[in-house]
Write an enzyme that holds these catalytic residues in place. Structure first.
Site, PDB file in Angstrom:
ATOM      1  N   SER A 184       0.829  -1.204   0.000  1.00 40.76           N
ATOM      2  CA  SER A 184       0.000   0.000   0.000  1.00 40.76           C
ATOM      3  C   SER A 184       0.868   1.261   0.000  1.00 40.76           C
ATOM      4  O   SER A 184       1.742   1.411  -0.843  1.00 40.76           O
ATOM      5  CB  SER A 184      -0.964  -0.043   1.191  1.00 40.76           C
ATOM      6  OG  SER A 184      -1.968   0.928   1.071  1.00 40.76           O
ATOM      7  N   ASP A 402      -8.388  -4.659  -7.150  1.00 40.40           N
ATOM      8  CA  ASP A 402      -8.089  -3.499  -6.310  1.00 40.40           C
ATOM      9  C   ASP A 402      -8.326  -2.212  -7.098  1.00 40.40           C
ATOM     10  O   ASP A 402      -7.642  -1.950  -8.089  1.00 40.40           O
ATOM     11  CB  ASP A 402      -6.628  -3.592  -5.845  1.00 40.40           C
ATOM     12  CG  ASP A 402      -6.179  -2.385  -5.031  1.00 40.40           C
ATOM     13  OD1 ASP A 402      -7.030  -1.577  -4.622  1.00 40.40           O
ATOM     14  OD2 ASP A 402      -4.953  -2.262  -4.809  1.00 40.40           O
ATOM     15  N   HIS A 458      -7.006  -5.244  -2.060  1.00 43.52           N
ATOM     16  CA  HIS A 458      -5.973  -4.392  -1.458  1.00 43.52           C
ATOM     17  C   HIS A 458      -5.911  -4.701   0.047  1.00 43.52           C
ATOM     18  O   HIS A 458      -6.805  -4.309   0.783  1.00 43.52           O
ATOM     19  CB  HIS A 458      -6.358  -2.927  -1.668  1.00 43.52           C
ATOM     20  CG  HIS A 458      -5.296  -1.933  -1.315  1.00 43.52           C
ATOM     21  ND1 HIS A 458      -4.416  -1.439  -2.233  1.00 43.52           N
ATOM     22  CD2 HIS A 458      -4.978  -1.336  -0.143  1.00 43.52           C
ATOM     23  CE1 HIS A 458      -3.619  -0.568  -1.653  1.00 43.52           C
ATOM     24  NE2 HIS A 458      -3.935  -0.498  -0.383  1.00 43.52           N
TER      25      HIS A 458
END
Length: 481
Positions: A184, A402, A458
């Site tokens: 991330s 994602d 994600h």
């Protein structure tokens, strides 16, 4: 038998006289955790926790969990693992993604969290240091308010200092292949940490580190470019029509983040785009949104944080009245168990958390991100470009569902490195099933592997742990994934 009790100072002097190094003396005092509340019996792996003071006056104390490889600690890679946010605790990675423990939902309740072994833990093939960074994240703390002021470059330099000091008490791991990893928002931090280590090695900073490469999962690289790619991703996933995609691409001229406020046609198309996407779960478009939590604000579609990653106690006060977890319930319910476990005083005692240093453990500290952290790096791409001649091994993986950081944007910056494709786009398999798709690039000794993880969001290991473990196991072993 001599039962004399040694005074600590005399014991230290005695060891010094015997020629025992200070490093080994410190190592005798490392915090090895044998048991944890919620886990039945002794831990079947070696867990160490502790703090490292990373500035000259040691005002900043970064907390870490170190788990030795369950296969060959002396030979397996050493990974320094970061979690995103910025400000999300690495306990998220340890309990929900790649660590050796996971939550046993069937045996847990809101008042009691039960842990079980994760059969797909990356610690089966690697030694991993899980670090709570930057300061103010998880159990890391500072002794002055000024020390909480932070930024991307400060955080990366601090993490490099952490690693230098950690090696002083763990010199036996200096020979292990070192990888810097994270997911991330760590897509910004990890390349800068690599830069710090590279520079340190080149100018002769001791100890020299055996850096071999880095690992990035669903990584933010450029807030602008990653957000801009959401429109093309939405079209490829049939979330918006061909007509709308062609119209918004033409009217907005391919710029969806910094839109011209006077461009009415672009504004109208953008409004239609938001209507199509506002009730989707950005972290995984295949999952339902939580009815108890608000969906993403459509006006914030082109901002970095679509995923509602930040949390505070109000979220949990609203959730605690829910019945026990069942698979059909909201994924965010899972995080309540981790919150309750980490804030249990018996757990903190077992982890050897210093009392009074953290008022409340939060999975993601939104206050840090809003007030004291400067997200100053517009793009990590220049760092990646500078490593092409360094001979590093790199893997970038993305859950293909994602919407926060679409796989398209990650693939785009890798292509922009102008490295040669050595193995073109193809499926990769786990148990004879397609687990995703991969492509490999190389430039002399520099190798970059890009992989999608089919059906994952994600971040990918939380959704597809088995497949992600197979991926990293093969990559460490230098096999095609």
């Amino acid at each position: 038998m001599d039962t004399t009790t040694w005074h600590p100072d005399l014991l230290l002097l005695f060891l010094l006289l015997l020629g025992v190094s200070v490093f080994n003396i410190v190592a005798l005092q490392l915090n090895i955790i044998k048991t944890l509340p919620g886990f039945p019996g002794d831990l079947p792996f070696k867990l160490e926790t502790g703090y490292v003071g990373v500035d000259e006056l040691e005002k900043i104390q970064l907390f870490y969990y170190f788990i030795e490889s369950e296969t060959s600690p002396e030979n397996d890679p050493l990974v320094l693992w970061h979690t995103g946010g910025p400000g999300c605790s690495v306990l998220t990675a340890l309990l929900y993604e790649i660590g050796p423990l996971s939550i046993d939902y069937e045996k847990s309740s809101w008042n009691s969290t039960t842990l079980k072994l994760n059969p797909y833990s990356w610690t089966k093939v690697a030694n991993i240091i899980f670090i709570d960074a930057p300061v103010g994240t998880g159990f890391s703390y500072a002794t002055s308010w000024e020390a909480y002021n932070n930024s991307d470059t400060i955080s990366a330099a601090t993490n490099y200092n952490f690693l230098r000091k950690w090696f002083k008490t763990h010199p036996e791991f200096l020979k292990n292949p070192l990888y810097i990893g994270g997911d991330s928002y760590s897509g910004i931090i990890v390349p800068i940490v690599v830069h710090e280590i590279t520079n340190g090695n080149e100018v002769g900073v001791k100890p020299a580190m055996n850096l071999k490469g880095y690992i990035l999962g669903n990584p933010l690289t450029s807030e602008h470019d990653d957000a801009n790619s959401r429109v093309e991703f939405s079209h490829r996933r049939a979330l918006i029509s061909d007509r709308l995609y062609q119209s918004i691409k033409t009217n907005c001229k391919g710029e969806y983040v910094k839109r011209d406020p006077s461009n009415v046609l672009c504004a109208n198309d953008y409004e239609d785009l938001c209507k199509c996407l506002e009730n989707l779960k950005a972290v995984n478009i295949l999952e339902n949104i939580c009815t108890s939590l608000s969906s993403s604000n459509p006006t914030e579609l082109m901002q970095w944080d679509l995923s509602s990653q930040t949390e505070d106690s109000l979220n949990f006060l609203r959730l605690v009245s829910r019945p026990p977890y069942r698979p059909q319930n909201c994924r965010e319910d899972n995080y309540v168990y981790g919150y309750n476990w980490a804030n249990d005083q018996t757990v903190q005692n077992a982890l050897l958390i210093r009392k009074g240093t953290v008022k409340e453990w939060l999975r993601c500290n939104g206050t840090l991100k809003r007030i004291s952290y400067a997200m100053e790096t517009p793009s990590a791409f220049p760092y990646h470009r500078s490593y092409v001649d360094k001979g590093y091994q790199v893997i970038v993986y993305s859950g293909d569902q994602d919407l926060v950081v679409p796989y398209l944007s990650s693939q785009a910056w890798i292509e922009a490195l102008n490295v040669t494709i050595v193995n073109d786009w193809r499926p990769w398999f786990v148990d004879r099933q397609v687990a995703g798709y991969t492509v490999q690039y190389a430039n002399k000794k520099h190798h970059v592997t890009f992989a999608t993880v089919k059906g994952a969001g994600h971040t990918a290991p939380e959704y597809n742990p088995k497949e992600c473990f197979a991926m990293i196991d093969r990559w460490f072993a230098k096999y095609p994934i």
